[in-house]
Design an enzyme around this catalytic site. Sequence first.
Site, PDB file in Angstrom:
ATOM      1  N   LYS A 155       2.995  10.078  -0.029  1.00  0.00           N
ATOM      2  CA  LYS A 155       2.199  10.559   1.093  1.00  0.00           C
ATOM      3  C   LYS A 155       2.960  11.528   1.993  1.00  0.00           C
ATOM      4  CE  LYS A 155      -1.430   7.909   2.035  1.00  0.00           C
ATOM      5  NZ  LYS A 155      -2.378   6.821   2.325  1.00  0.00           N
ATOM      6  N   SER A 156       3.860  12.296   1.381  1.00  0.00           N
ATOM      7  CA  SER A 156       4.616  13.307   2.130  1.00  0.00           C
ATOM      8  C   SER A 156       3.653  14.277   2.803  1.00  0.00           C
ATOM      9  CB  SER A 156       5.511  14.100   1.179  1.00  0.00           C
ATOM     10  OG  SER A 156       6.162  13.246   0.286  1.00  0.00           O
TER      11      SER A 156
ATOM     12  N   SER B 289       5.493  12.355  -3.870  1.00  0.00           N
ATOM     13  CA  SER B 289       4.051  12.439  -4.064  1.00  0.00           C
ATOM     14  C   SER B 289       3.436  13.251  -2.924  1.00  0.00           C
ATOM     15  CB  SER B 289       3.472  11.027  -4.116  1.00  0.00           C
ATOM     16  OG  SER B 289       2.078  11.062  -4.165  1.00  0.00           O
TER      17      SER B 289
ATOM     18  N   THR C 295      -9.828  -4.885   1.908  1.00  0.00           N
ATOM     19  CA  THR C 295     -10.618  -5.433   3.004  1.00  0.00           C
ATOM     20  C   THR C 295     -11.271  -4.342   3.853  1.00  0.00           C
ATOM     21  OG1 THR C 295      -8.648  -5.424   4.392  1.00  0.00           O
ATOM     22  CG2 THR C 295      -9.130  -7.467   3.206  1.00  0.00           C
ATOM     23  N   GLY C 296     -10.861  -3.078   3.657  1.00  0.00           N
ATOM     24  CA  GLY C 296     -11.409  -1.990   4.464  1.00  0.00           C
ATOM     25  C   GLY C 296     -10.851  -1.966   5.881  1.00  0.00           C
TER      26      GLY C 296
ATOM     27  N   ASP D  11       0.809  -1.230   0.000  1.00  0.00           N
ATOM     28  CA  ASP D  11       0.000   0.000   0.000  1.00  0.00           C
ATOM     29  C   ASP D  11       0.839   1.276   0.000  1.00  0.00           C
ATOM     30  OD1 ASP D  11      -2.225  -1.659   0.111  1.00  0.00           O
ATOM     31  OD2 ASP D  11      -2.232  -1.663   2.303  1.00  0.00           O
TER      32      ASP D  11
ATOM     33  N   GLN E 259       1.982  -6.009  -3.236  1.00  0.00           N
ATOM     34  CA  GLN E 259       2.426  -6.136  -1.849  1.00  0.00           C
ATOM     35  C   GLN E 259       3.720  -5.321  -1.646  1.00  0.00           C
ATOM     36  OE1 GLN E 259       1.419  -9.481  -3.438  1.00  0.00           O
ATOM     37  NE2 GLN E 259      -0.500  -8.488  -2.939  1.00  0.00           N
TER      38      GLN E 259
ATOM     39  N   GLY F  73      -4.589  -4.147  -3.868  1.00  0.00           N
ATOM     40  CA  GLY F  73      -5.590  -3.115  -4.138  1.00  0.00           C
ATOM     41  C   GLY F  73      -4.802  -1.871  -4.479  1.00  0.00           C
ATOM     42  N   HIS F  74      -4.746  -1.545  -5.759  1.00  0.00           N
ATOM     43  CA  HIS F  74      -3.923  -0.422  -6.219  1.00  0.00           C
ATOM     44  C   HIS F  74      -4.836   0.731  -6.616  1.00  0.00           C
ATOM     45  CE1 HIS F  74      -0.324  -3.277  -7.204  1.00  0.00           C
ATOM     46  NE2 HIS F  74      -0.718  -3.328  -5.951  1.00  0.00           N
ATOM     47  N   THR F  75      -4.683   1.848  -5.918  1.00  0.00           N
ATOM     48  CA  THR F  75      -5.607   2.972  -6.105  1.00  0.00           C
ATOM     49  C   THR F  75      -5.028   4.022  -7.050  1.00  0.00           C
ATOM     50  OG1 THR F  75      -6.131   2.621  -3.794  1.00  0.00           O
ATOM     51  CG2 THR F  75      -7.073   4.585  -4.820  1.00  0.00           C
TER      52      THR F  75
ATOM     53  N   GLY G 104       1.578   2.987  -2.594  1.00  0.00           N
ATOM     54  CA  GLY G 104       1.099   3.903  -3.634  1.00  0.00           C
ATOM     55  C   GLY G 104       1.579   3.458  -5.019  1.00  0.00           C
ATOM     56  N   LYS G 105       1.787   2.150  -5.152  1.00  0.00           N
ATOM     57  CA  LYS G 105       2.333   1.604  -6.410  1.00  0.00           C
ATOM     58  C   LYS G 105       1.435   1.915  -7.604  1.00  0.00           C
ATOM     59  CE  LYS G 105       2.314  -2.400  -4.352  1.00  0.00           C
ATOM     60  NZ  LYS G 105       2.061  -2.042  -2.939  1.00  0.00           N
TER      61      LYS G 105
HETATM   62  P1  GDP Z   1      -0.754   0.396  -3.555  1.00  0.00           P
HETATM   63  O1  GDP Z   1      -1.378  -0.881  -3.111  1.00  0.00           O
HETATM   64  O2  GDP Z   1       0.713   0.432  -3.324  1.00  0.00           O
HETATM   65  O3  GDP Z   1      -1.119   0.783  -4.967  1.00  0.00           O
HETATM   66  O4  GDP Z   1      -1.367   1.541  -2.611  1.00  0.00           O
HETATM   67  P2  GDP Z   1      -2.918   1.672  -2.157  1.00  0.00           P
HETATM   68  O5  GDP Z   1      -3.693   2.197  -3.291  1.00  0.00           O
HETATM   69  O6  GDP Z   1      -3.406   0.426  -1.507  1.00  0.00           O
HETATM   70  O7  GDP Z   1      -2.790   2.729  -0.984  1.00  0.00           O
HETATM   71  C1  GDP Z   1      -2.293   3.999  -1.184  1.00  0.00           C
HETATM   72  C2  GDP Z   1      -3.375   4.990  -0.751  1.00  0.00           C
HETATM   73  O8  GDP Z   1      -2.806   6.268  -0.612  1.00  0.00           O
HETATM   74  C3  GDP Z   1      -4.467   5.161  -1.781  1.00  0.00           C
HETATM   75  O9  GDP Z   1      -5.669   5.459  -1.127  1.00  0.00           O
HETATM   76  C4  GDP Z   1      -3.995   6.348  -2.608  1.00  0.00           C
HETATM   77  O10 GDP Z   1      -5.052   7.049  -3.230  1.00  0.00           O
HETATM   78  C5  GDP Z   1      -3.355   7.183  -1.543  1.00  0.00           C
HETATM   79  N1  GDP Z   1      -2.203   7.998  -1.979  1.00  0.00           N
HETATM   80  C6  GDP Z   1      -1.241   7.697  -2.889  1.00  0.00           C
HETATM   81  N2  GDP Z   1      -0.297   8.654  -2.918  1.00  0.00           N
HETATM   82  C7  GDP Z   1      -0.664   9.576  -1.995  1.00  0.00           C
HETATM   83  C8  GDP Z   1      -0.070  10.791  -1.547  1.00  0.00           C
HETATM   84  O11 GDP Z   1       0.995  11.214  -1.959  1.00  0.00           O
HETATM   85  N3  GDP Z   1      -0.753  11.472  -0.568  1.00  0.00           N
HETATM   86  C9  GDP Z   1      -1.916  11.030  -0.039  1.00  0.00           C
HETATM   87  N4  GDP Z   1      -2.488  11.756   0.912  1.00  0.00           N
HETATM   88  N5  GDP Z   1      -2.499   9.878  -0.446  1.00  0.00           N
HETATM   89  C10 GDP Z   1      -1.876   9.168  -1.409  1.00  0.00           C
HETATM   90  P1  IMO Z   2      -0.906  -4.139  -2.281  1.00  0.00           P
HETATM   91  O1  IMO Z   2      -0.448  -4.681  -3.612  1.00  0.00           O
HETATM   92  C1  IMO Z   2      -0.984  -4.629   2.064  1.00  0.00           C
HETATM   93  C2  IMO Z   2      -1.025  -8.735   3.577  1.00  0.00           C
HETATM   94  C3  IMO Z   2      -2.282  -9.215   4.291  1.00  0.00           C
HETATM   95  C4  IMO Z   2      -1.687 -10.217   5.252  1.00  0.00           C
HETATM   96  C5  IMO Z   2      -0.574 -10.855   4.425  1.00  0.00           C
HETATM   97  C6  IMO Z   2      -0.957 -12.165   3.760  1.00  0.00           C
HETATM   98  O2  IMO Z   2      -2.210  -3.423  -2.341  1.00  0.00           O
HETATM   99  O3  IMO Z   2       0.181  -3.369  -1.620  1.00  0.00           O
HETATM  100  P2  IMO Z   2      -2.488 -12.786   1.683  1.00  0.00           P
HETATM  101  O4  IMO Z   2      -3.935 -12.514   1.421  1.00  0.00           O
HETATM  102  O5  IMO Z   2      -1.550 -12.234   0.646  1.00  0.00           O
HETATM  103  O6  IMO Z   2      -2.206 -14.239   1.962  1.00  0.00           O
HETATM  104  O7  IMO Z   2      -2.181 -12.015   3.073  1.00  0.00           O
HETATM  105  O8  IMO Z   2      -0.227  -9.903   3.436  1.00  0.00           O
HETATM  106  N1  IMO Z   2      -1.245  -8.191   2.213  1.00  0.00           N
HETATM  107  C7  IMO Z   2      -1.191  -6.902   1.915  1.00  0.00           C
HETATM  108  N2  IMO Z   2      -1.012  -5.818   2.697  1.00  0.00           N
HETATM  109  N3  IMO Z   2      -1.081  -4.484   0.722  1.00  0.00           N
HETATM  110  C8  IMO Z   2      -1.238  -5.557  -0.082  1.00  0.00           C
HETATM  111  O9  IMO Z   2      -1.220  -5.474  -1.435  1.00  0.00           O
HETATM  112  C9  IMO Z   2      -1.339  -6.837   0.513  1.00  0.00           C
HETATM  113  N4  IMO Z   2      -1.507  -8.080   0.027  1.00  0.00           N
HETATM  114  C10 IMO Z   2      -1.434  -8.906   1.088  1.00  0.00           C
HETATM  115  O10 IMO Z   2      -2.916  -8.146   4.962  1.00  0.00           O
HETATM  116  O11 IMO Z   2      -1.076  -9.549   6.331  1.00  0.00           O
HETATM  117 MG    MG Z   3      -2.881  -1.561  -1.823  1.00  0.00          MG
END
Ligand code: GDP
Ligand code: IMO
Ligand code: MG
Length: 423
Positions: free
Chosen positions: A329-330, A409, A299-300, A14, A222, A41-43, A16-17
Amino acid sequence: MKKVDVLLGLQWGDEGKGKIVDVLTPNYDVIARFQGGPNAGHTLEFNGQKYILRSIPSGIFQGGKINIIGNGVVLDPSLFKQEAEALAASGHDLKKKLYISKKAHLILPTHRILDAAYEAAKGDGKIGTTGKGIGPTYTDKTSRNGVRVGDILHHFEEVYAAAKARHEAILKSLNYAYDLSELEAQWFEGIEYLKEFQLIDSEQVINQNLREEKSVLAEGAQGTMLDVDFGSYPFVTSSNTISAGCCTGLGIAPRSVGEVYGIFKAYCTRVGSGPFPTELFDETGEKLCDIGHEFGSVTGRRRRCGWIDLVALKYAIMINGVTQLIMMKSDVLDTFETIKACVGYTIDGEEVFTFPYSIDDEVKPIYVELPGWQTDMTSMTSEDEFPEEFNNYLSFLEEELEVPIRIVSVGPDRAQTIIREEE
Ligand code: GDP
Ligand code: IMO
Ligand code: MG
């Protein structure tokens, strides 16, 4: 021959990939996912729209690019159908630009049930998985019992029935009650839907593109601290999330890896169980979570929050061979008076500066404290606008990590991204 650049997370996911893959996509011809599955979950945010991608690469929004789900990915047909149909409904038809490897493994409905059953059996020691069947699917892959995308074109019923029977025997032995009917019906609809896509030998397509001097970006899922070999085992995912994983997950040679973009948050988060030395249980942790909206996109679940951990980051940079850093997320730190960074650990009274075998509860972080910038950075568009304290934070990190931070970012939107000039 061109090389494959790879972008991957350096923390617990998570980072910010998705956002940055989308930002970098105009520089590439092909975007490919190489591991993980719908646990990701890539946003992405742009033009006031927000999208969350799980199995589909984050290169689909920039037009004209080939997107590939590589052999290292595990794919759930029903979740894939939901994801792709939602995108089609918002005007992004993927049928022409998304290729799926025939060697990618399928997540079966019984894999999801097994994931839940294994977690229940672990009780308090549960991993806190995303419940998407990731572990059981990779287990079947390595034990040579998996079902692959290519199987849906040949002898599918036999292969599926054999796998299902095996899983049902395990579930019976675990005394786990479950209902398969609805999951299975949706899953078979997903299989039919999958047949409408281009199912290919993606390793051939990727290498052919490289020979034609096309550029490829591999999108990690991940993060390094969730890598099955180098993460905080056993609280990890079941794939290699590191740069080496893009060789096995796409079928490219190690010498074909070019830039390695390592992405990290200006602080740190983790979702699910497992050690997290810099985790904050106080109001500072709450503040990070609230300002950063730290809730899992799949998963929320509320993400655990803490300060940046440079011991773990240095380890991740080493394992991946990171050539450029990206700090996300600076802006979340904009209102903090002071910021802490962990530069070492105390373990059993001893100071440790390299990442140890285990980071359990005995690990106490050693912090350096830096002044915060207390300036709203969210509308900044150039590094010339950076406050002095922010520049000091960047210089401190670059000195510690010995890799340049090339992108900063300052908000979730595509536009809130600052590319720094090379010196
Ligand atoms: P990923 O799984 O690595 O793609 O990251 P996620 O999407 O799961 O989580 C990153 C969260 O941070 C998302 O809700 C993005 O919209 C948000 N995000 C990404 N870059 C920034 C940033 O620079 N600042 C803030 N405030 N939010 C960001
Ligand atoms: P992105 O790509 C954050 C975590 C789960 C759990 C562990 C194992 O969005 O960064 P799994 O379902 O893979 O067997 O769970 O890994 N996990 C993540 N945490 N971001 C993810 O993906 C994750 N994918 C799995 O919360 O701790
Ligand atoms: Mg994610």
